[in-house]
Design a protein around this motif. Sequence first.
Motif, PDB file in Angstrom:
ATOM      1  N   VAL A   1       0.862  -1.185   0.000  1.00  0.00           N
ATOM      2  CA  VAL A   1       0.000   0.000   0.000  1.00  0.00           C
ATOM      3  C   VAL A   1       0.894   1.228   0.000  1.00  0.00           C
ATOM      4  CG1 VAL A   1      -1.959  -1.073   1.165  1.00  0.00           C
ATOM      5  CG2 VAL A   1      -0.164   0.011   2.515  1.00  0.00           C
ATOM      6  N   GLN A   2       0.329   2.324  -0.441  1.00  0.00           N
ATOM      7  CA  GLN A   2       1.006   3.626  -0.387  1.00  0.00           C
ATOM      8  C   GLN A   2       0.363   4.433   0.733  1.00  0.00           C
ATOM      9  OE1 GLN A   2       3.448   5.152  -2.701  1.00  0.00           O
ATOM     10  NE2 GLN A   2       3.516   6.713  -1.090  1.00  0.00           N
ATOM     11  N   LEU A   3       1.153   4.783   1.746  1.00  0.00           N
ATOM     12  CA  LEU A   3       0.622   5.563   2.851  1.00  0.00           C
ATOM     13  C   LEU A   3       0.697   7.049   2.510  1.00  0.00           C
ATOM     14  CD1 LEU A   3       2.015   3.790   6.052  1.00  0.00           C
ATOM     15  CD2 LEU A   3      -0.132   3.426   4.867  1.00  0.00           C
ATOM     16  N   ALA A   4      -0.468   7.647   2.349  1.00  0.00           N
ATOM     17  CA  ALA A   4      -0.559   9.083   2.102  1.00  0.00           C
ATOM     18  C   ALA A   4      -0.674   9.801   3.443  1.00  0.00           C
ATOM     19  CB  ALA A   4      -1.776   9.376   1.228  1.00  0.00           C
ATOM     20  N   PRO A   5      -0.497  11.115   3.478  1.00  0.00           N
ATOM     21  CA  PRO A   5      -0.678  11.850   4.730  1.00  0.00           C
ATOM     22  C   PRO A   5      -2.043  11.572   5.356  1.00  0.00           C
ATOM     23  CG  PRO A   5       0.364  13.248   3.119  1.00  0.00           C
ATOM     24  CD  PRO A   5      -0.011  11.985   2.391  1.00  0.00           C
ATOM     25  N   GLY A   6      -2.042  11.250   6.643  1.00  0.00           N
ATOM     26  CA  GLY A   6      -3.266  10.904   7.359  1.00  0.00           C
ATOM     27  C   GLY A   6      -3.577   9.426   7.373  1.00  0.00           C
ATOM     28  N   ASP A   7      -2.904   8.637   6.522  1.00  0.00           N
ATOM     29  CA  ASP A   7      -3.136   7.192   6.487  1.00  0.00           C
ATOM     30  C   ASP A   7      -2.487   6.508   7.692  1.00  0.00           C
ATOM     31  OD1 ASP A   7      -4.382   7.660   4.118  1.00  0.00           O
ATOM     32  OD2 ASP A   7      -3.138   6.318   2.909  1.00  0.00           O
ATOM     33  N   ALA A   8      -2.917   5.280   7.937  1.00  0.00           N
ATOM     34  CA  ALA A   8      -2.366   4.498   9.052  1.00  0.00           C
ATOM     35  C   ALA A   8      -2.448   3.015   8.717  1.00  0.00           C
ATOM     36  CB  ALA A   8      -3.107   4.787  10.346  1.00  0.00           C
ATOM     37  N   VAL A   9      -1.552   2.245   9.293  1.00  0.00           N
ATOM     38  CA  VAL A   9      -1.589   0.782   9.222  1.00  0.00           C
ATOM     39  C   VAL A   9      -1.622   0.244  10.640  1.00  0.00           C
ATOM     40  CG1 VAL A   9      -0.343  -1.309   8.566  1.00  0.00           C
ATOM     41  CG2 VAL A   9      -0.425   0.614   6.995  1.00  0.00           C
TER      42      VAL A   9
ATOM     43  N   ASP B   1      -9.165  -1.869  25.820  1.00  0.00           N
ATOM     44  CA  ASP B   1     -10.616  -1.934  25.630  1.00  0.00           C
ATOM     45  C   ASP B   1     -11.092  -3.198  24.928  1.00  0.00           C
ATOM     46  OD1 ASP B   1     -10.661   0.559  26.766  1.00  0.00           O
ATOM     47  OD2 ASP B   1     -10.870   1.649  24.870  1.00  0.00           O
ATOM     48  N   LEU B   2     -10.226  -3.846  24.159  1.00  0.00           N
ATOM     49  CA  LEU B   2     -10.666  -4.951  23.310  1.00  0.00           C
ATOM     50  C   LEU B   2     -10.078  -6.276  23.761  1.00  0.00           C
ATOM     51  CD1 LEU B   2     -10.287  -3.230  19.818  1.00  0.00           C
ATOM     52  CD2 LEU B   2     -12.378  -3.495  21.162  1.00  0.00           C
ATOM     53  N   GLY B   3     -10.665  -7.344  23.259  1.00  0.00           N
ATOM     54  CA  GLY B   3     -10.143  -8.675  23.512  1.00  0.00           C
ATOM     55  C   GLY B   3     -10.529  -9.214  24.873  1.00  0.00           C
ATOM     56  N   SER B   4      -9.932 -10.350  25.217  1.00  0.00           N
ATOM     57  CA  SER B   4     -10.238 -11.060  26.447  1.00  0.00           C
ATOM     58  C   SER B   4      -9.062 -10.977  27.408  1.00  0.00           C
ATOM     59  CB  SER B   4     -10.563 -12.531  26.146  1.00  0.00           C
ATOM     60  OG  SER B   4     -10.644 -13.285  27.323  1.00  0.00           O
ATOM     61  N   GLU B   5      -9.361 -10.829  28.706  1.00  0.00           N
ATOM     62  CA  GLU B   5      -8.310 -10.782  29.719  1.00  0.00           C
ATOM     63  C   GLU B   5      -7.569 -12.112  29.828  1.00  0.00           C
ATOM     64  OE1 GLU B   5      -7.110  -8.351  31.471  1.00  0.00           O
ATOM     65  OE2 GLU B   5      -8.500  -6.806  30.786  1.00  0.00           O
ATOM     66  N   SER B   6      -8.149 -13.184  29.285  1.00  0.00           N
ATOM     67  CA  SER B   6      -7.514 -14.501  29.354  1.00  0.00           C
ATOM     68  C   SER B   6      -6.553 -14.758  28.202  1.00  0.00           C
ATOM     69  CB  SER B   6      -8.584 -15.601  29.377  1.00  0.00           C
ATOM     70  OG  SER B   6      -9.348 -15.586  28.173  1.00  0.00           O
ATOM     71  N   ASP B   7      -6.339 -13.771  27.341  1.00  0.00           N
ATOM     72  CA  ASP B   7      -5.451 -13.946  26.194  1.00  0.00           C
ATOM     73  C   ASP B   7      -4.476 -12.778  26.118  1.00  0.00           C
ATOM     74  OD1 ASP B   7      -4.321 -15.023  23.968  1.00  0.00           O
ATOM     75  OD2 ASP B   7      -6.103 -14.939  22.703  1.00  0.00           O
ATOM     76  N   ASP B   8      -3.263 -13.070  25.608  1.00  0.00           N
ATOM     77  CA  ASP B   8      -2.297 -11.998  25.365  1.00  0.00           C
ATOM     78  C   ASP B   8      -2.802 -11.121  24.225  1.00  0.00           C
ATOM     79  OD1 ASP B   8      -0.624 -13.193  27.262  1.00  0.00           O
ATOM     80  OD2 ASP B   8       0.277 -14.488  25.746  1.00  0.00           O
ATOM     81  N   ARG B   9      -2.510  -9.810  24.322  1.00  0.00           N
ATOM     82  CA  ARG B   9      -2.980  -8.872  23.303  1.00  0.00           C
ATOM     83  C   ARG B   9      -1.882  -7.886  22.973  1.00  0.00           C
ATOM     84  NH1 ARG B   9      -6.108  -8.803  27.529  1.00  0.00           N
ATOM     85  NH2 ARG B   9      -6.294  -6.577  27.925  1.00  0.00           N
ATOM     86  N   ALA B  10      -1.772  -7.548  21.696  1.00  0.00           N
ATOM     87  CA  ALA B  10      -0.764  -6.588  21.264  1.00  0.00           C
ATOM     88  C   ALA B  10      -1.253  -5.837  20.036  1.00  0.00           C
ATOM     89  CB  ALA B  10       0.562  -7.287  20.954  1.00  0.00           C
ATOM     90  N   VAL B  11      -0.879  -4.554  19.945  1.00  0.00           N
ATOM     91  CA  VAL B  11      -1.264  -3.697  18.825  1.00  0.00           C
ATOM     92  C   VAL B  11      -0.063  -2.843  18.441  1.00  0.00           C
ATOM     93  CG1 VAL B  11      -2.666  -1.716  18.125  1.00  0.00           C
ATOM     94  CG2 VAL B  11      -3.738  -3.621  19.344  1.00  0.00           C
ATOM     95  N   VAL B  12       0.153  -2.667  17.128  1.00  0.00           N
ATOM     96  CA  VAL B  12       1.155  -1.734  16.613  1.00  0.00           C
ATOM     97  C   VAL B  12       0.442  -0.807  15.626  1.00  0.00           C
ATOM     98  CG1 VAL B  12       3.286  -1.455  15.301  1.00  0.00           C
ATOM     99  CG2 VAL B  12       3.045  -3.386  16.874  1.00  0.00           C
ATOM    100  N   LEU B  13       0.635   0.485  15.801  1.00  0.00           N
ATOM    101  CA  LEU B  13       0.047   1.479  14.911  1.00  0.00           C
ATOM    102  C   LEU B  13       1.147   2.291  14.260  1.00  0.00           C
ATOM    103  CD1 LEU B  13      -2.499   3.090  13.883  1.00  0.00           C
ATOM    104  CD2 LEU B  13      -2.055   4.647  15.801  1.00  0.00           C
ATOM    105  N   VAL B  14       1.119   2.375  12.914  1.00  0.00           N
ATOM    106  CA  VAL B  14       2.035   3.226  12.162  1.00  0.00           C
ATOM    107  C   VAL B  14       1.180   4.191  11.369  1.00  0.00           C
ATOM    108  CG1 VAL B  14       3.878   3.319  10.467  1.00  0.00           C
ATOM    109  CG2 VAL B  14       3.702   1.330  11.989  1.00  0.00           C
ATOM    110  N   SER B  15       1.417   5.492  11.531  1.00  0.00           N
ATOM    111  CA  SER B  15       0.602   6.478  10.824  1.00  0.00           C
ATOM    112  C   SER B  15       1.497   7.567  10.241  1.00  0.00           C
ATOM    113  CB  SER B  15      -0.426   7.106  11.772  1.00  0.00           C
ATOM    114  OG  SER B  15       0.215   7.766  12.848  1.00  0.00           O
ATOM    115  N   ARG B  16       0.962   8.234   9.214  1.00  0.00           N
ATOM    116  CA  ARG B  16       1.671   9.327   8.560  1.00  0.00           C
ATOM    117  C   ARG B  16       0.904  10.617   8.779  1.00  0.00           C
ATOM    118  NH1 ARG B  16       4.034   9.201   2.312  1.00  0.00           N
ATOM    119  NH2 ARG B  16       5.448  10.996   2.568  1.00  0.00           N
ATOM    120  N   ALA B  17       1.601  11.630   9.237  1.00  0.00           N
ATOM    121  CA  ALA B  17       0.947  12.909   9.537  1.00  0.00           C
ATOM    122  C   ALA B  17       0.620  13.659   8.264  1.00  0.00           C
ATOM    123  CB  ALA B  17       1.869  13.757  10.422  1.00  0.00           C
TER     124      ALA B  17
END
Length: 346
Positions: free
Chosen positions: A278-286, A330-346
Amino acid sequence: MTRSTRRITRQTATLVWLAAVAAAVVVCVGLDPVDTPFTALMVPLLLGALVLGPRQLPWFLGWMAAMLGVAVALQPERSARILGASLIQAVMILIVLAVAVRRGRLGVGGMAGESMFVDLRDRLLDQGRMPHLPSGWHVEAALRSAGGTPFAGDFVVSTRTADGRFEVALVDVSGKGEAAGTRALMLSGAFGGLLGALPADRFLPAANDYLLGQAWEEGFATAIHLSLDLATGVAEVRTAGHPPAVHRLAGSGRWNVMAAGGGILGLDPDMDFPVARVQLAPGDAVLLYTDGVVEQPRLDIDLGIDRLLGDAEQILRGGADGTASRLVADLGSESDDRAVVLVSRA
């Protein structure tokens, strides 16, 4: 004097000091059994279990058994009344001895052993720290383990390469919480060394080969790898049995699923890992995430992804900072490991 020699010297001094304390307690018990509780011997016993290493602790336990016998012999008129307390202290000595044998097999003991595990936990967390990106780019990661334990089966590794790329891999090791923590620690070191040292299309194949070489009974993992050209904004995503990344288009506010495919790591030596670009334009995020964020009992994973995207869109409207932390909270179950990575372009 080497560090190991100094540590042995300190441990020996501690052993002598605790042995003296135990002897002093026995003397006090013999002189004044009324005012000095017979159970006072438990204090040096527990202190020794906490601070002595695997070499010194068995000797100390032998000394404590001898002191227990002396304390009983000094009170022949009370032997019947203190029989129960004597047996309990003898059992405690045996329990501490069993723990000492186990620690000896591991090569750790006392507070030093606990400090080692704290250091290992901190190293795992350090692996997930994001590098500084140039102006116009924002990245953040958040992890939360099952039940709130310090160790988790999810981990993140990232790097900036000399040719101007940012690379990040989010990995979910088989198992949860502490059960997967040691494997996650080992893999984070190995994967962190591979990331950026190999071309982007060779990272997941190399990670797969490494896992296969370990021959672990539970030796599989899922992963997602993002390689971003910081100059052009072109992002390449490859997955290995992992939930797909999602791409936010700032112009429309829509989220597109970046389905790349690819099998689970550690199961098949002949695995292909297709790429989605994908091409990340200004304001986009992955957004990258583990299955613990979108999977819940009796909830379809597609509904979980929809909820993730709805929450992410609402949070991002107020700015990117803190988005990853709020999503794992806020999301997922307390009985499972959870991880999130956010990359965004200003």
